[in-house]
Enzyme design. Structure first.
Site, PDB file in Angstrom:
ATOM      1  N   GLY A   1       0.791  -1.218   0.000  1.00 58.64           N
ATOM      2  CA  GLY A   1       0.000   0.000   0.000  1.00 58.64           C
ATOM      3  C   GLY A   1       0.825   1.270   0.000  1.00 58.64           C
TER       4      GLY A   1
ATOM      5  N   ASP B   1      15.940   1.946   2.152  1.00 60.38           N
ATOM      6  CA  ASP B   1      15.181   0.833   1.581  1.00 60.38           C
ATOM      7  C   ASP B   1      16.129  -0.059   0.793  1.00 60.38           C
ATOM      8  OD1 ASP B   1      13.018  -0.740   0.252  1.00 60.38           O
ATOM      9  OD2 ASP B   1      11.746   0.909   0.936  1.00 60.38           O
TER      10      ASP B   1
ATOM     11  N   ASP C   1      19.649  -2.589   3.783  1.00 57.60           N
ATOM     12  CA  ASP C   1      18.982  -3.776   4.295  1.00 57.60           C
ATOM     13  C   ASP C   1      19.064  -3.665   5.812  1.00 57.60           C
ATOM     14  OD1 ASP C   1      18.312  -6.246   5.342  1.00 57.60           O
ATOM     15  OD2 ASP C   1      19.437  -7.396   3.843  1.00 57.60           O
ATOM     16  N   VAL C   2      17.960  -3.368   6.456  1.00 60.34           N
ATOM     17  CA  VAL C   2      17.968  -3.090   7.889  1.00 60.34           C
ATOM     18  C   VAL C   2      18.283  -4.316   8.744  1.00 60.34           C
ATOM     19  CG1 VAL C   2      16.529  -1.019   7.792  1.00 60.34           C
ATOM     20  CG2 VAL C   2      15.451  -3.278   8.015  1.00 60.34           C
TER      21      VAL C   2
ATOM     22  N   ASN D   1       9.512   1.424   9.521  1.00 63.14           N
ATOM     23  CA  ASN D   1       8.408   1.001   8.667  1.00 63.14           C
ATOM     24  C   ASN D   1       8.745  -0.258   7.866  1.00 63.14           C
ATOM     25  OD1 ASN D   1       5.805   1.493   7.197  1.00 63.14           O
ATOM     26  ND2 ASN D   1       7.225   1.697   5.495  1.00 63.14           N
TER      27      ASN D   1
ATOM     28  N   TYR E   1       4.030 -13.353  11.618  1.00 62.55           N
ATOM     29  CA  TYR E   1       4.065 -11.900  11.415  1.00 62.55           C
ATOM     30  C   TYR E   1       3.459 -11.187  12.617  1.00 62.55           C
ATOM     31  CZ  TYR E   1       3.008  -7.348   9.319  1.00 62.55           C
ATOM     32  OH  TYR E   1       2.914  -6.005   9.060  1.00 62.55           O
TER      33      TYR E   1
END
Length: 168
Positions: A18, A39, A65-66, A92, A159
């Site tokens: 989204g 990102d 890449d977090v 996020n 998740y």
């Protein structure tokens, strides 16, 4: 260095789910923040930063890449080199499989991947960014969750569990 407030948005390109990261990044820019878009989707990330600049805001894209602490440290160093400060962190970045099996059929590998990409990565980012946030008197961290963290969602056990950990 600028006195303009700086916000880091992980998953800031928002090319999926989204486009939440994109909308968050654009809104922070409208509020006057320099936006560091972090990102792994390079084309989308560069496009969000360019969209902000085209509207008169300030932004930069950093491939990050977090889940990789070295990449987090590099993106943070890049952000600080442009602004000298961090005032806001929006965690996020997230991932979930589109179709998850019932809990008793979730593999350990899938469970671990959800925990890494929806919980552990936020710890890595926070651990590195918090020392810079503490230097700003009105800094903030926003962790993006899901209603499933409080009530569970059919087909999203791993998740939802990771997001519940993030929420707590």
């Amino acid at each position: 260095m600028s006195e303009q407030k700086t916000a880091i948005v992980t998953g800031g390109a928002g090319a999926s789910a989204g486009a939440s990261g994109r909308y968050i990044s654009l809104r922070l820019a409208e509020m006057g923040y320099f936006v560091a878009v972090w990102d792994i989707q390079d084309e989308a990330g560069r496009a969000v930063a360019e969209e902000i600049r085209a509207a008169g805001g300030r932004a930069a894209y950093f491939h990050c890449d977090v889940c990789d602490e070295d990449q987090v440290q590099a993106a943070l160093a890049g952000t600080l080199s442009q602004t000298g400060r961090v005032d806001a962190l929006v965690n996020n970045a997230f991932w979930h499989a589109d179709a998850q099996p019932p809990l008793h059929e979730v593999t350990l590998e899938d469970w671990d991947r959800h925990m890494e990409l929806n919980l552990r990565c936020h710890f890595i980012v926070c651990r590195n960014v918090i020392p810079h946030l503490l230097a700003q008197p009105e800094s903030v961290i926003v962790n993006i969750g899901t209603p499933g963290a409080r009530r569970g969602e059919d087909g999203y056990a791993a998740y939802s569990a990771a997001k519940a950990g993030l929420e707590s």
